[in-house]
Each structure stands twice: as C-alpha cells, then as structure tokens.
Design an enzyme around this catalytic site. Structure first.
Site, PDB file in Angstrom:
ATOM      1  N   CYS A   2      31.822  23.229  46.461  1.00  0.00           N
ATOM      2  CA  CYS A   2      31.769  22.231  47.530  1.00  0.00           C
ATOM      3  C   CYS A   2      31.007  20.982  47.100  1.00  0.00           C
ATOM      4  O   CYS A   2      30.134  21.054  46.229  1.00  0.00           O
ATOM      5  CB  CYS A   2      31.069  22.807  48.749  1.00  0.00           C
ATOM      6  SG  CYS A   2      31.788  24.322  49.342  1.00  0.00           S
ATOM      7  N   ARG A  27      35.110  18.945  41.408  1.00  0.00           N
ATOM      8  CA  ARG A  27      34.355  20.180  41.577  1.00  0.00           C
ATOM      9  C   ARG A  27      35.226  21.319  42.089  1.00  0.00           C
ATOM     10  O   ARG A  27      34.814  22.478  42.051  1.00  0.00           O
ATOM     11  CB  ARG A  27      33.200  19.953  42.559  1.00  0.00           C
ATOM     12  CG  ARG A  27      32.143  19.022  42.030  1.00  0.00           C
ATOM     13  CD  ARG A  27      31.188  18.605  43.121  1.00  0.00           C
ATOM     14  NE  ARG A  27      30.348  19.683  43.577  1.00  0.00           N
ATOM     15  CZ  ARG A  27      29.061  19.825  43.249  1.00  0.00           C
ATOM     16  NH1 ARG A  27      28.497  18.964  42.462  1.00  0.00           N
ATOM     17  NH2 ARG A  27      28.351  20.814  43.727  1.00  0.00           N
ATOM     18  N   TRP A  74      35.110  24.297  49.350  1.00  0.00           N
ATOM     19  CA  TRP A  74      35.750  25.337  48.524  1.00  0.00           C
ATOM     20  C   TRP A  74      35.433  26.635  49.239  1.00  0.00           C
ATOM     21  O   TRP A  74      34.282  27.073  49.273  1.00  0.00           O
ATOM     22  CB  TRP A  74      35.149  25.306  47.135  1.00  0.00           C
ATOM     23  CG  TRP A  74      35.865  26.082  46.088  1.00  0.00           C
ATOM     24  CD1 TRP A  74      36.906  25.654  45.314  1.00  0.00           C
ATOM     25  CD2 TRP A  74      35.574  27.414  45.638  1.00  0.00           C
ATOM     26  NE1 TRP A  74      37.272  26.637  44.425  1.00  0.00           N
ATOM     27  CE2 TRP A  74      36.481  27.725  44.607  1.00  0.00           C
ATOM     28  CE3 TRP A  74      34.644  28.385  46.016  1.00  0.00           C
ATOM     29  CZ2 TRP A  74      36.485  28.952  43.949  1.00  0.00           C
ATOM     30  CZ3 TRP A  74      34.652  29.610  45.361  1.00  0.00           C
ATOM     31  CH2 TRP A  74      35.565  29.877  44.344  1.00  0.00           C
ATOM     32  N   ASN A 100      26.390  22.894  51.431  1.00  0.00           N
ATOM     33  CA  ASN A 100      26.828  23.666  50.257  1.00  0.00           C
ATOM     34  C   ASN A 100      25.939  24.887  50.158  1.00  0.00           C
ATOM     35  O   ASN A 100      24.742  24.799  50.427  1.00  0.00           O
ATOM     36  CB  ASN A 100      26.651  22.865  48.969  1.00  0.00           C
ATOM     37  CG  ASN A 100      27.635  21.727  48.853  1.00  0.00           C
ATOM     38  OD1 ASN A 100      28.524  21.583  49.686  1.00  0.00           O
ATOM     39  ND2 ASN A 100      27.474  20.921  47.822  1.00  0.00           N
ATOM     40  N   GLY A 101      26.502  25.992  49.715  1.00  0.00           N
ATOM     41  CA  GLY A 101      25.690  27.191  49.549  1.00  0.00           C
ATOM     42  C   GLY A 101      26.143  28.287  50.504  1.00  0.00           C
ATOM     43  O   GLY A 101      27.208  28.182  51.128  1.00  0.00           O
ATOM     44  N   GLU A 489      37.664  30.462  22.647  1.00  0.00           N
ATOM     45  CA  GLU A 489      37.690  29.224  23.419  1.00  0.00           C
ATOM     46  C   GLU A 489      39.126  28.707  23.567  1.00  0.00           C
ATOM     47  O   GLU A 489      39.522  28.265  24.644  1.00  0.00           O
ATOM     48  CB  GLU A 489      36.772  28.180  22.747  1.00  0.00           C
ATOM     49  CG  GLU A 489      36.689  26.840  23.426  1.00  0.00           C
ATOM     50  CD  GLU A 489      36.263  26.886  24.889  1.00  0.00           C
ATOM     51  OE1 GLU A 489      35.849  27.937  25.385  1.00  0.00           O
ATOM     52  OE2 GLU A 489      36.402  25.847  25.547  1.00  0.00           O
ATOM     53  N   LYS A 493      40.944  28.214  27.143  1.00  0.00           N
ATOM     54  CA  LYS A 493      41.510  26.923  27.535  1.00  0.00           C
ATOM     55  C   LYS A 493      42.962  27.113  27.962  1.00  0.00           C
ATOM     56  O   LYS A 493      43.406  26.563  28.955  1.00  0.00           O
ATOM     57  CB  LYS A 493      41.459  25.888  26.394  1.00  0.00           C
ATOM     58  CG  LYS A 493      40.128  25.303  26.066  1.00  0.00           C
ATOM     59  CD  LYS A 493      39.599  24.323  27.081  1.00  0.00           C
ATOM     60  CE  LYS A 493      38.715  24.967  28.105  1.00  0.00           C
ATOM     61  NZ  LYS A 493      37.350  25.243  27.813  1.00  0.00           N
ATOM     62  N   GLU A 496      43.264  29.153  31.358  1.00  0.00           N
ATOM     63  CA  GLU A 496      42.782  28.509  32.580  1.00  0.00           C
ATOM     64  C   GLU A 496      43.585  27.264  32.949  1.00  0.00           C
ATOM     65  O   GLU A 496      43.679  26.920  34.114  1.00  0.00           O
ATOM     66  CB  GLU A 496      41.292  28.186  32.504  1.00  0.00           C
ATOM     67  CG  GLU A 496      40.925  27.098  31.541  1.00  0.00           C
ATOM     68  CD  GLU A 496      39.430  26.794  31.524  1.00  0.00           C
ATOM     69  OE1 GLU A 496      38.766  26.954  32.548  1.00  0.00           O
ATOM     70  OE2 GLU A 496      38.946  26.381  30.458  1.00  0.00           O
ATOM     71  N   HIS A 512      42.841  47.991  15.307  1.00  0.00           N
ATOM     72  CA  HIS A 512      42.207  49.033  16.110  1.00  0.00           C
ATOM     73  C   HIS A 512      42.756  49.079  17.531  1.00  0.00           C
ATOM     74  O   HIS A 512      42.105  49.622  18.425  1.00  0.00           O
ATOM     75  CB  HIS A 512      40.690  48.842  16.096  1.00  0.00           C
ATOM     76  CG  HIS A 512      40.148  48.850  14.708  1.00  0.00           C
ATOM     77  ND1 HIS A 512      40.055  50.002  13.963  1.00  0.00           N
ATOM     78  CD2 HIS A 512      39.751  47.840  13.899  1.00  0.00           C
ATOM     79  CE1 HIS A 512      39.586  49.697  12.757  1.00  0.00           C
ATOM     80  NE2 HIS A 512      39.408  48.390  12.694  1.00  0.00           N
ATOM     81  N   LYS A 611      34.516  23.482  39.196  1.00  0.00           N
ATOM     82  CA  LYS A 611      33.827  22.945  38.017  1.00  0.00           C
ATOM     83  C   LYS A 611      32.444  23.558  37.854  1.00  0.00           C
ATOM     84  O   LYS A 611      32.084  23.989  36.778  1.00  0.00           O
ATOM     85  CB  LYS A 611      33.730  21.419  38.127  1.00  0.00           C
ATOM     86  CG  LYS A 611      33.057  20.759  36.925  1.00  0.00           C
ATOM     87  CD  LYS A 611      33.841  20.953  35.638  1.00  0.00           C
ATOM     88  CE  LYS A 611      33.182  20.323  34.442  1.00  0.00           C
ATOM     89  NZ  LYS A 611      33.768  20.839  33.180  1.00  0.00           N
TER      90      LYS A 611
HETATM   91  C1  F6R Z   1      35.904  26.743  31.117  1.00  0.00           C
HETATM   92  C2  F6R Z   1      34.736  26.341  31.844  1.00  0.00           C
HETATM   93  C3  F6R Z   1      33.833  27.390  32.377  1.00  0.00           C
HETATM   94  C4  F6R Z   1      32.381  26.935  32.249  1.00  0.00           C
HETATM   95  C5  F6R Z   1      31.454  27.945  32.937  1.00  0.00           C
HETATM   96  C6  F6R Z   1      29.991  27.577  32.768  1.00  0.00           C
HETATM   97  O1  F6R Z   1      36.591  25.648  30.620  1.00  0.00           O
HETATM   98  O2  F6R Z   1      34.493  25.193  32.039  1.00  0.00           O
HETATM   99  O3  F6R Z   1      34.035  28.617  31.743  1.00  0.00           O
HETATM  100  O4  F6R Z   1      32.075  26.820  30.901  1.00  0.00           O
HETATM  101  O5  F6R Z   1      31.757  28.004  34.306  1.00  0.00           O
HETATM  102  O6  F6R Z   1      29.721  26.334  33.352  1.00  0.00           O
HETATM  103  P1  F6R Z   1      28.411  25.535  33.002  1.00  0.00           P
HETATM  104  O7  F6R Z   1      28.497  25.141  31.573  1.00  0.00           O
HETATM  105  O8  F6R Z   1      28.406  24.380  33.932  1.00  0.00           O
HETATM  106  O9  F6R Z   1      27.258  26.477  33.235  1.00  0.00           O
END
Ligand code: F6R
Length: 616
Positions: A2, A27, A74, A100-101, A489, A493, A496, A512, A611
């Site tokens: 949010c 976000r 959210w 928020n929260g 990674e 990517k 997601e 394995h 985010k």
């Molecule tokens: C993937 C991604 C998430 C963040 C994770 C941690 O692309 O962005 O996996 O890396 O939510 O977020 P932060 O770095 O903000 O703690």
C-alpha cells in the site's frame, strides 16, 4: 505494497495527490482513493483498479481544497472492492484515514466499538461499511476525539496492536494532518507551499529533497507551515530535516517502454555510483567507512551471515563466495523469513549484513531485530535512504542505485553485489589478501561499467532469442560456483515477469534428480563463461544436450566451441571470475524482460507481487 500520499499547504491538493498516487503505483496495488477537505466539507472518491479509473471518476467533479489524503491499497484484510479501498471514514464522514500496515487486534477492537454503540450519540454512528482493519481504526480514533485530533490518534493507538503508517484528517481542522508510524514508514517533505506526507520519498521528490523520517511510536501534527512531532505519551520529540540525493527525473521512464528496461540500462551508471570513492587503487583495497568498525574490530569478525529475501538473497550468495574467497571468513546466507524463526547461533564476533533494496521488507527487519537481540554486529546494505533497515542497523552502506520502481529488481541487485565485493575486498586486505590480488580486483572493478555497456548492446539479439523460446512453459537455468546465484536470479526474473515456470540448479546437482525433468519441451539456459569451473560446466551441458534438450548458452567472447553445444549462444565480455555476476546477470535480466513483453505481461507490476513486502 500500500502507498500513502497526503498534502496540506497553499496549493491545490488534488493534482499533487493524483501525481503522487501514480508515483506509488510501482509498489503494487489493486484499488485507490482520495479525500479532500474544502470549506469544512470532506469529499472522498475511491475506485477499484488503476489510478486511471480513479482519475476518470474524479474528472467531472470540482474537487478543490488544499488539504487531502490519498492511498493505493494492496488487499490484506477484505477483498478488492471499493468499500474496502481507503480513505476510510468515521463520524459520519467528518474523519478520514489512510493506513498502511495491519492492526492485529482489530476484531476485538471492533467488537468493543460495536458494544459501545448504544452509548454513543446518533450523529456519531459506528457503522462498518468495509471488512478492513483500517475502518476499525477510524472509529477508534473517532471514539477518542474530543476536539483535539492528535490526542485522539495517540489515545486510539495506545489500544492498538500491529503495524501502521497512517494519516488522519478531520473536517473541523481544515489545515491539519495527523500522521503516525509503527512499523510502516512515513516520510514528511517540505517546500515553500506546504507539507507532504508519504509512505516513501518517491511521490515527494517532484517537490522537495528536504524530508523528515518518522520513527516508530511517533505522531506528527502537520499543518501547511509547521510539523510538530510527539511520542505516544504525548511528549514533544525534536526531529531534524534530512536531504535525499535522489531526483524526480531518476524516477521517470526517460523514453524506455518500461521501468524494468530503464533500470537494466541504468546499471553501468549506478554501478559507478556504488563504487565511486569507495576503493583505493594504491592499497588495492576498499574503504567503506559506514561499517563503523575499527580495523581491529573487523579482524575479530570470524563469521558473516547475510540475511535478505528474494533477489537480495541471490546478491548475498555472491557476497558469500566473495567473503570466503577474498577474506577467508566463513559466510552463510539465510532468507530472512527463515532466520527470524530459527535459533541462530550468533555471538559478538558474528557480523550480520541485512541486505535490502527497500529497507522495509518486514521479514528482513524482524531478522535484524533478532540478530541485534542476540548480540551480533548488524549492518545494513540498503538502497532506500532513511528506510527502517538503514535506521535500525548500527551502520552499513547505501548502494546508490537510485529509485528502483519496477517490481522486479535489477539495478539494486547489481549494486548490492558491487558493495558486497567491496566489503569482501576490505575485509580481505585486513586479513590474508595480498596487495597484488587486491589491486587486480580493484582494476577489474574499474572496467566493469564499460563491459556492462557492451553487454547491454546485446538487447536486440536477446529479444530474438526470447521470441524463439516464448512458446515453452518451462525452463531450467544452470550455473556453477559464482554463477549458480546468477542462475537463480535469471530464473527468478523469468518466472516473476513472464510467469513461465523456471528452475535453477547448480550444474553438478542435475544428475541427482532434476535431469529427469528435461525433455525437448524443457529448454536449458546455461551459464558457461570461462572460469575455473568451465570444464565442469561444459560436461554438465553435454549431459543435457545428449538428452535432446534445447540449450541457450551464456559464453565468454571468443569461445567458439560453445556453438557446438547450444542452439543459441550469447557472448559476454570476459572479466575476473568473482566479478562475473555483474556482467552475466544482465543478459538474463534482458531475456526475462523481453519474454515478459512478448507474452504481454504487466512487466513493471507482475500479478500478485508488490515492490516492498512490508507484511510478513
Ligand atoms: C525480485 C524482487 C524481490 C525482492 C525481495 C526483497 O525481483 O524484487 O525478490 O528482492 O522482495 O526486497 P528488498 O530488497 O526490498 O528487501
């Protein structure tokens, strides 16, 4: 998750709120709303879906007023409906709140409010219209309101368990916003027209770089000309203004079709920002003063634990390799959501690095608190200036990636890796690492930005490869050594952003079990650059190839033999092995990006994701 933006000043509030909501879109949200106060009258408009839907609803209304609050929601408590969208009201629409929260005891508070109903005057109905915890909070504040809005908020919050970043307004106080924070960040910005309150700095950057961060347990009474902060016991708290060196332009797409692509292309520049002034050529070392430890204290560290989530944990894995190789210090990586509930063995010689782009990830914050409680030396590696992790750790380093707005992290990952390499170098040179090796690392780091630029030129070529593989539903990423986290990674990517199922394995582990998955319908993306595990990785790719699997290979420029093993080869410039992730991850980011575009996905805001993950 949010987002909040609020304004009180001499300018019209609506354009500021709508622009702010758009800035907060990154976000992740599913509904949005605004409330404005004009001539003692509060008007609220909410909509499910994008900010455009909300703007469309507002467009025919004359919403004046120089004080207002707005929110992107959210969903956590209650479905995605207009009734559940913020702002929420009480006192028959005279009080409005954005929050928020999560209010953990909202059920008991609601029951108690409902049982009070009989005793309340009819003009103050406790009439719940939503399923949210926030609406309960609105009525709780209303219950304690006796003409002083801030006091009402403070008293109400003394009954609350949970997390909040909130802003409240009341029709009888045309110029006052009351903000409070516990666990959900709030930033107050100020310019010559008035004051802004937001859940992070991005919606404020267009107006000012002068901000104040609320701390947990603080309440601010904000007017167009003043900000007064108190603790929950109503004692005045002196706060200072800070300066954020991000600018509004950095938070724009600048001609790129998506933030993700822009942020991938930002990498050569922000990488230089991450290392500038932080290495010493003559001494072949790094100098990260923010760690707040003397050289001797650094020599006494005998174990390093990295705590992080998602992409940040992949950067941490690269940090582990680097610390072990350059500094000879045993290092571990643990995802924060696991660490916080374990019984970690930690002592005062253990250095815990919390790594986070947002600095607001709930699990990482909890892990920081747990590590501190157990006596570890806890430091942050963070992007967002003034964020909770930056404030709660006793030192650390900003990664200087600038605002990262695409949900999928790219440039922040790169800069986390950069800072981790610098730390490993610094610790290494204080211990066993020779000047010659230290100098080689520094020299290699200084060449990275140029090699990143060359790698980015592969974007169109990678787009064609993504097109070719866009019909597959599964994909396997393989890497070894320092390139295993790169494979993880690349896989994250892809899944997601494009929703293609993907897995990542260390090449040597395939036999394995996972090899059984592979078939001509399950292509492999292998990272086979020239390093000490090259021959081993080659054998693993041969095993895969022998099973009729389609293979894309990332190989070092000049390695023509890679062609024999793959359907498609992406050539990247050679660099020192430890630094390979800084180059090798870029084609994988581009592959995921182009795949997501080809498949018509919401690239910058993938479904179900947010985010910054500010709830557990
Ligand atoms: C993937 C991604 C998430 C963040 C994770 C941690 O692309 O962005 O996996 O890396 O939510 O977020 P932060 O770095 O903000 O703690």
């Amino acid at each position: 998750m949010c987002g909040i933006i609020a304004y009180t000043g001499i300018g019209p509030a609506l354009p500021i709120l709508i622009r702010g909501l758009r800035r907060l879109e990154y976000r992740g949200y599913d509904s949005a709303g605004v409330a404005l106060l004009d001539n003692g009258l509060l008007t609220r408009i909410r909509a499910v879906g994008k900010i455009d839907v909300l703007s469309e609803k507002i467009k025919d209304q004359e919403l004046l007023g120089t004080t207002g609050i707005a929110h992107t929601r959210w969903a956590t408590h209650g479905g995605v409906t207009e009734e559940n969208a913020h702002p929420h009201t009480a006192l028959g629409g005279k009080l409005m709140i954005v929050h928020n929260g999560i209010i953990e005891n909202y059920r008991e508070l609601k029951e108690s409010l409902l049982s009070d109903v009989q005793s309340l005057p009819p003009e103050e109905p406790v009439d719940f219209k939503s399923q949210t915890d926030t609406e309960v909070l609105a009525h709780l504040i209303a219950k304690h309101y006796q003409g002083d809005l801030r006091r009402a908020v403070e008293t109400a919050l003394s009954h609350v368990r949970g997390t909040y970043g909130l802003v409240v307004m009341h029709a009888d106080h045309p110029d006052i916003l009351v903000a409070a924070r516990m666990g959900s960040p709030l930033v107050i910005g100020m310019d010559s027209t008035g004051h802004y309150i937001a859940s992070d700095a991005t919606p404020i950057l267009a107006y000012t770089n002068k901000v104040m961060f609320l701390d947990d347990g603080e309440v601010a009474e904000v007017t167009s000309t003043s900000v007064k902060t108190y603790n929950l016991h109503d004692e005045y708290v002196e706060k200072h203004l800070e300066h954020i060196d991000w600018d509004e332009k950095q938070a724009e797409r600048q001609g790129f079709s998506h933030f993700m692509l822009k942020e991938i292309f930002d990498q050569p520049t922000v990488f230089q920002d991450a290392i500038r002034g932080r290495y010493n050529i003559a001494e072949g070392t790094a100098q990260l003063g923010g760690i707040n430890l003397t050289d001797n204290q650094m020599r006494e560290i005998n174990r390093v634990i990295f705590i992080a989530c998602g992409t940040a944990s992949h950067a941490a894995m690269i940090g582990k390799y680097a610390f072990e190789r350059l500094a000879g210090i045993p290092a571990e990586v643990e995802v924060a959501s696991e660490f916080r509930y374990r019984d970690p063995v930690i002592d005062t010689h253990t250095l815990v690095f919390a790594i986070s782009q947002s600095g607001e990830t709930a699990d990482t914050i909890a892990a920081v608190r747990e590590a501190k409680r157990r006596g570890a030396v806890v430091r942050g590696i963070v992007n967002a200036v003034g964020s909770t992790i930056a404030r709660e750790t006793d030192g650390g380093t900003y990664i200087h990636a600038g605002p990262e707005l695409a949900v999928a992290s790219t440039k922040a990952y790169t800069n986390m890796v950069a800072v981790l390499l610098l730390y490993a170098l610094q610790f290494g040179r204080l211990r066993r690492l020779s000047l010659a090796t230290g100098t080689r690392v520094v020299d290699a780091l200084r060449e990275v930005a140029e090699k990143m630029k060359q790698t980015l030129q592969l974007s169109e070529e990678i787009k064609k490869i993504a097109q070719k593989y866009s019909g597959y539903r599964d994909m396997m990423f393989l890497g070894r050594g320092i390139n295993f986290p790169v494979a993880l990674e690349g896989s994250l990517k892809l899944k997601e952003t494009s929703y293609i199922h993907s897995e990542a394995y260390p090449g040597g582990e395939m036999k394995h079990g996972a090899l059984a998955l592979l078939s001509p319908d399950f292509p492999v993306f292998g990272i086979m650059t020239k390093n000490q595990l090259y021959e081993k990785m080659r054998s693993n790719i041969e095993e895969v190839r022998a099973r009729g699997v389609n293979v894309i290979l990332l190989a070092t420029e000049g390695d023509s033999s890679a062609q024999e093993l793959a359907d498609d080869v992406i050539y990247v410039p050679e660099t020192m092995e430890l630094l390979e992730p800084l180059i090798n991850t870029i084609p994988l980011q581009l592959f995921a990006y182009h795949m997501a575009v080809i498949l018509g996905r919401d690239v910058d805001r993938p479904r179900n994701l947010a985010k910054s993950v500010t709830v557990e």
